[in-house]
Design an enzyme around this catalytic site. Sequence first.
Site, PDB file in Angstrom:
ATOM      1  N   VAL A 273      42.789  23.152  41.282  1.00  9.08           N
ATOM      2  CA  VAL A 273      42.372  22.468  42.510  1.00  9.08           C
ATOM      3  C   VAL A 273      41.249  23.270  43.174  1.00  9.08           C
ATOM      4  CG1 VAL A 273      43.118  21.722  44.806  1.00  9.08           C
ATOM      5  CG2 VAL A 273      44.614  21.366  42.825  1.00  9.08           C
TER       6      VAL A 273
ATOM      7  N   VAL B  80      41.724  29.586  40.087  1.00  7.57           N
ATOM      8  CA  VAL B  80      41.223  29.551  41.475  1.00  7.57           C
ATOM      9  C   VAL B  80      39.690  29.542  41.466  1.00  7.57           C
ATOM     10  CG1 VAL B  80      41.346  30.638  43.755  1.00  7.57           C
ATOM     11  CG2 VAL B  80      43.277  30.841  42.187  1.00  7.57           C
TER      12      VAL B  80
ATOM     13  N   ARG C 288      39.064  22.092  34.350  1.00 10.84           N
ATOM     14  CA  ARG C 288      38.218  21.089  34.998  1.00 10.84           C
ATOM     15  C   ARG C 288      38.822  20.842  36.381  1.00 10.84           C
ATOM     16  NH1 ARG C 288      41.418  16.666  34.911  1.00 10.84           N
ATOM     17  NH2 ARG C 288      42.713  16.298  33.079  1.00 10.84           N
TER      18      ARG C 288
ATOM     19  N   TYR D 225      30.740  25.236  52.881  1.00 13.39           N
ATOM     20  CA  TYR D 225      30.822  25.672  51.477  1.00 13.39           C
ATOM     21  C   TYR D 225      29.972  24.737  50.637  1.00 13.39           C
ATOM     22  CZ  TYR D 225      34.787  28.711  52.522  1.00 13.39           C
ATOM     23  OH  TYR D 225      35.577  29.702  53.031  1.00 13.39           O
TER      24      TYR D 225
ATOM     25  N   HIS E  30      28.957  25.850  46.843  1.00 16.30           N
ATOM     26  CA  HIS E  30      29.282  26.096  45.424  1.00 16.30           C
ATOM     27  C   HIS E  30      28.304  25.349  44.510  1.00 16.30           C
ATOM     28  CE1 HIS E  30      33.006  27.932  46.766  1.00 16.30           C
ATOM     29  NE2 HIS E  30      33.340  26.835  47.400  1.00 16.30           N
TER      30      HIS E  30
ATOM     31  N   GLU F 275      29.857  30.602  51.218  1.00 17.31           N
ATOM     32  CA  GLU F 275      30.356  31.517  50.184  1.00 17.31           C
ATOM     33  C   GLU F 275      29.346  32.565  49.739  1.00 17.31           C
ATOM     34  OE1 GLU F 275      29.731  28.316  49.674  1.00 17.31           O
ATOM     35  OE2 GLU F 275      28.600  28.054  47.822  1.00 17.31           O
TER      36      GLU F 275
ATOM     37  N   ASP G  43      36.073  26.501  41.678  1.00 18.55           N
ATOM     38  CA  ASP G  43      34.959  26.026  42.523  1.00 18.55           C
ATOM     39  C   ASP G  43      33.624  26.612  42.076  1.00 18.55           C
ATOM     40  OD1 ASP G  43      35.624  28.537  43.379  1.00 18.55           O
ATOM     41  OD2 ASP G  43      35.682  28.053  45.506  1.00 18.55           O
TER      42      ASP G  43
ATOM     43  N   LYS H  16      33.897  21.425  53.295  1.00 12.44           N
ATOM     44  CA  LYS H  16      33.575  21.238  51.875  1.00 12.44           C
ATOM     45  C   LYS H  16      32.121  20.811  51.689  1.00 12.44           C
ATOM     46  CE  LYS H  16      35.616  22.151  49.151  1.00 12.44           C
ATOM     47  NZ  LYS H  16      35.845  23.541  48.667  1.00 12.44           N
TER      48      LYS H  16
ATOM     49  N   ARG I 264      41.155  20.049  56.245  1.00 15.14           N
ATOM     50  CA  ARG I 264      40.580  21.041  57.158  1.00 15.14           C
ATOM     51  C   ARG I 264      39.438  20.397  57.953  1.00 15.14           C
ATOM     52  NH1 ARG I 264      39.131  25.573  52.792  1.00 15.14           N
ATOM     53  NH2 ARG I 264      39.054  23.686  51.513  1.00 15.14           N
TER      54      ARG I 264
ATOM     55  N   ASN J 248      39.872  22.912  46.105  1.00 21.16           N
ATOM     56  CA  ASN J 248      39.981  23.175  47.553  1.00 21.16           C
ATOM     57  C   ASN J 248      41.439  23.482  47.893  1.00 21.16           C
ATOM     58  OD1 ASN J 248      40.698  20.461  47.001  1.00 21.16           O
ATOM     59  ND2 ASN J 248      40.229  19.816  49.087  1.00 21.16           N
TER      60      ASN J 248
HETATM   61  N1  LIG Z   1      39.902  26.997  44.453  1.00 21.92           N
HETATM   62  C1  LIG Z   1      39.835  27.293  45.738  1.00 21.92           C
HETATM   63  O1  LIG Z   1      40.301  26.553  46.594  1.00 21.92           O
HETATM   64  C2  LIG Z   1      39.224  28.561  46.170  1.00 21.92           C
HETATM   65  C3  LIG Z   1      38.505  29.283  45.277  1.00 21.92           C
HETATM   66  N2  LIG Z   1      37.989  30.499  45.592  1.00 21.92           N
HETATM   67  C4  LIG Z   1      37.253  31.170  44.530  1.00 21.92           C
HETATM   68  O2  LIG Z   1      38.002  32.247  43.989  1.00 21.92           O
HETATM   69  C5  LIG Z   1      37.091  33.120  43.312  1.00 21.92           C
HETATM   70  C6  LIG Z   1      37.383  34.577  43.692  1.00 21.92           C
HETATM   71  O3  LIG Z   1      37.013  34.790  45.049  1.00 21.92           O
HETATM   72  P1  LIG Z   1      37.218  36.204  45.777  1.00 21.92           P
HETATM   73  O4  LIG Z   1      38.476  36.823  45.370  1.00 21.92           O
HETATM   74  O5  LIG Z   1      36.955  35.977  47.220  1.00 21.92           O
HETATM   75  O6  LIG Z   1      36.006  37.056  45.180  1.00 21.92           O
HETATM   76  P2  LIG Z   1      35.866  38.646  45.230  1.00 21.92           P
HETATM   77  O7  LIG Z   1      34.417  38.920  45.103  1.00 21.92           O
HETATM   78  O8  LIG Z   1      36.620  39.223  46.366  1.00 21.92           O
HETATM   79  O9  LIG Z   1      36.624  39.099  43.902  1.00 21.92           O
HETATM   80  C7  LIG Z   1      36.179  38.796  42.621  1.00 21.92           C
HETATM   81  C8  LIG Z   1      36.593  39.930  41.707  1.00 21.92           C
HETATM   82  O10 LIG Z   1      36.300  39.523  40.364  1.00 21.92           O
HETATM   83  C9  LIG Z   1      35.962  40.707  39.681  1.00 21.92           C
HETATM   84  N3  LIG Z   1      35.345  40.356  38.411  1.00 21.92           N
HETATM   85  C10 LIG Z   1      34.091  39.933  38.136  1.00 21.92           C
HETATM   86  N4  LIG Z   1      33.954  39.708  36.824  1.00 21.92           N
HETATM   87  C11 LIG Z   1      35.174  39.971  36.238  1.00 21.92           C
HETATM   88  C12 LIG Z   1      35.676  39.913  34.924  1.00 21.92           C
HETATM   89  N5  LIG Z   1      34.911  39.540  33.903  1.00 21.92           N
HETATM   90  N6  LIG Z   1      36.977  40.242  34.712  1.00 21.92           N
HETATM   91  C13 LIG Z   1      37.767  40.611  35.745  1.00 21.92           C
HETATM   92  N7  LIG Z   1      37.326  40.700  37.006  1.00 21.92           N
HETATM   93  C14 LIG Z   1      36.053  40.368  37.261  1.00 21.92           C
HETATM   94  C15 LIG Z   1      35.097  41.471  40.655  1.00 21.92           C
HETATM   95  O11 LIG Z   1      34.983  42.833  40.321  1.00 21.92           O
HETATM   96  C16 LIG Z   1      35.859  41.233  41.963  1.00 21.92           C
HETATM   97  O12 LIG Z   1      36.785  42.260  42.229  1.00 21.92           O
HETATM   98  C17 LIG Z   1      35.696  32.617  43.708  1.00 21.92           C
HETATM   99  O13 LIG Z   1      35.179  31.804  42.690  1.00 21.92           O
HETATM  100  C18 LIG Z   1      35.963  31.796  44.937  1.00 21.92           C
HETATM  101  O14 LIG Z   1      34.951  30.829  45.188  1.00 21.92           O
HETATM  102  C19 LIG Z   1      38.167  31.048  46.828  1.00 21.92           C
HETATM  103  C20 LIG Z   1      38.864  30.353  47.783  1.00 21.92           C
HETATM  104  C21 LIG Z   1      39.402  29.022  47.547  1.00 21.92           C
HETATM  105  C1  LIG Z   2      36.271  28.386  49.195  1.00 19.76           C
HETATM  106  C2  LIG Z   2      36.416  26.953  49.084  1.00 19.76           C
HETATM  107  O1  LIG Z   2      35.710  26.304  48.391  1.00 19.76           O
HETATM  108  C3  LIG Z   2      37.467  26.292  49.801  1.00 19.76           C
HETATM  109  O2  LIG Z   2      38.124  26.907  50.620  1.00 19.76           O
HETATM  110  O3  LIG Z   2      37.660  25.104  49.548  1.00 19.76           O
HETATM  111 MG   LIG Z   3      36.431  25.351  46.831  1.00 23.06          MG
END
Ligand SMILES: NC(=O)C1=CN([C@@H]2O[C@H](COP(=O)(O)OP(=O)(O)OC[C@H]3O[C@@H](n4cnc5c(N)ncnc54)[C@H](O)[C@@H]3O)[C@@H](O)[C@H]2O)C=CC1
Ligand SMILES: CC(=O)C(=O)O
Ligand SMILES: [Mg+2]
Length: 372
Positions: free
Chosen positions: A298, A267, A279, A94, A96, A118, A270, A75, A15, A300
């Site tokens: 992953v 997911v 991890r 971002y 994190h 974020e 991060d 990133k 990206r 990202n």
């Molecule tokens: N790995 C990646 O590439 C990416 C990772 N992410 C990550 O994904 C995660 C979720 O992001 P979003 O959905 O945008 O957040 P969001 O805030 O829209 O949703 C999170 C949900 O988790 C719920 N929650 C909190 N504690 C909980 C628990 N103990 N049990 C069940 N539900 C619980 C909340 O009530 C909320 O509905 C974040 O950590 C974000 O940074 C987002 C985009 C890319």
């Molecule tokens: C949210 C994030 O960290 C990503 O899109 O990579």
């Molecule tokens: Mg990320």
Amino acid sequence: MRIGSVKEIKAQEYRVGLPPAAVREAVAHGHEVLIEAGAGIGAGFEDAEYTDAGARLVDDPAEVFAEAEMVVKVKEPQPSERAQLREGQVLFTYLHLAPDRPQTEDLIASGVTAIAYETVTDRAGGLPLLAPMSEVAGRLAPQTGAWTLQKANGGRGVLMGGVPGVRPANVVIVGGGVVGTAAARVAVGMGANVTVLDRSVPRMSYLDDIFQGRLTTQFSSAQAIDALLPTADMVIGAVLIPGAAAPKLVSRAQLGRMQPGAVLVDVAIDQGGCFETSRPTTHQDPIYEVDGIMHYCVANMPGAVPRTATQALSNATLPFVLALANKGWRQACEDDPHLLAGLNVHAGALTSYPVGRALEIDVVSPTLALKR
Ligand SMILES: NC(=O)C1=CN([C@@H]2O[C@H](COP(=O)(O)OP(=O)(O)OC[C@H]3O[C@@H](n4cnc5c(N)ncnc54)[C@H](O)[C@@H]3O)[C@@H](O)[C@H]2O)C=CC1
Ligand SMILES: CC(=O)C(=O)O
Ligand SMILES: [Mg+2]
């Protein structure tokens, strides 16, 4: 303002912070834009599109870091990039920080003003600059999870939708926010049997409403998760406590309750991940096994679809990029408390309370930081 963007150097990250359309808008507002040559290639944006949009191309990313008053990235800055940040410069990307002490300490030491996508908020209580990538990662999660479930990849060889006479995969999604909802949409579409757990009752009402009986919602307690593990083929971790380290919701001991070859897609990695055994992995080497359970972690995920993801991210960041450039970061943050919520580091101080709590570092309130 002189705005700059560089080619992302995180592994397999294609990206780019500013696509040509965003450059054109910034230039139309009277700003100068510096782009590292080749920065957009991975997302399918040629250098010529950048020059046509009014950018000045430079070969060396060091020139961008040296000259730009604001660096717009995707990133978190990698160590070699962190070494080039300086006081008086704005970094918009971002970050994190909660699970990342080395980066946090480097940003504080650099003196830079770092605004994290974020943690920028909106009036509805959402995270408008995380949401577009959560939409992407959420849609990808069942797709990559399904691939991991295939036998050749270490999975238990279960097809998401089953076939007539053979039951579909059981998919458990922990967290029903943006990621969880997007993941549910795709998993339901693939024909899986989907359960979404959340701790927000209004959120579960919303899911119940929009999915019209095509999934089950359940309050997220340790007991509910534990009860679902023995029959789950895939568990998608999608929880978030904004800015904070993710809570650990499945322990290593609990993996023993799962079926061999079941898949965890974390997911939330991060923010440190919501499974004890998670991890961070890369697109190059995305999966690994612990106690017979496959993990996909992953950090990202949207980097896998850089063309879609760059455009979606820029659609959301552009108004903030323009506000920061037009008014300067201080006035822009003074005028908009939601942008101020993105301020994580300024002039040698941490300005995010959740990060401060996670890493036990003193915090200067963002409002006070505006005066420094
Ligand atoms: N790995 C990646 O590439 C990416 C990772 N992410 C990550 O994904 C995660 C979720 O992001 P979003 O959905 O945008 O957040 P969001 O805030 O829209 O949703 C999170 C949900 O988790 C719920 N929650 C909190 N504690 C909980 C628990 N103990 N049990 C069940 N539900 C619980 C909340 O009530 C909320 O509905 C974040 O950590 C974000 O940074 C987002 C985009 C890319
Ligand atoms: C949210 C994030 O960290 C990503 O899109 O990579
Ligand atoms: Mg990320």
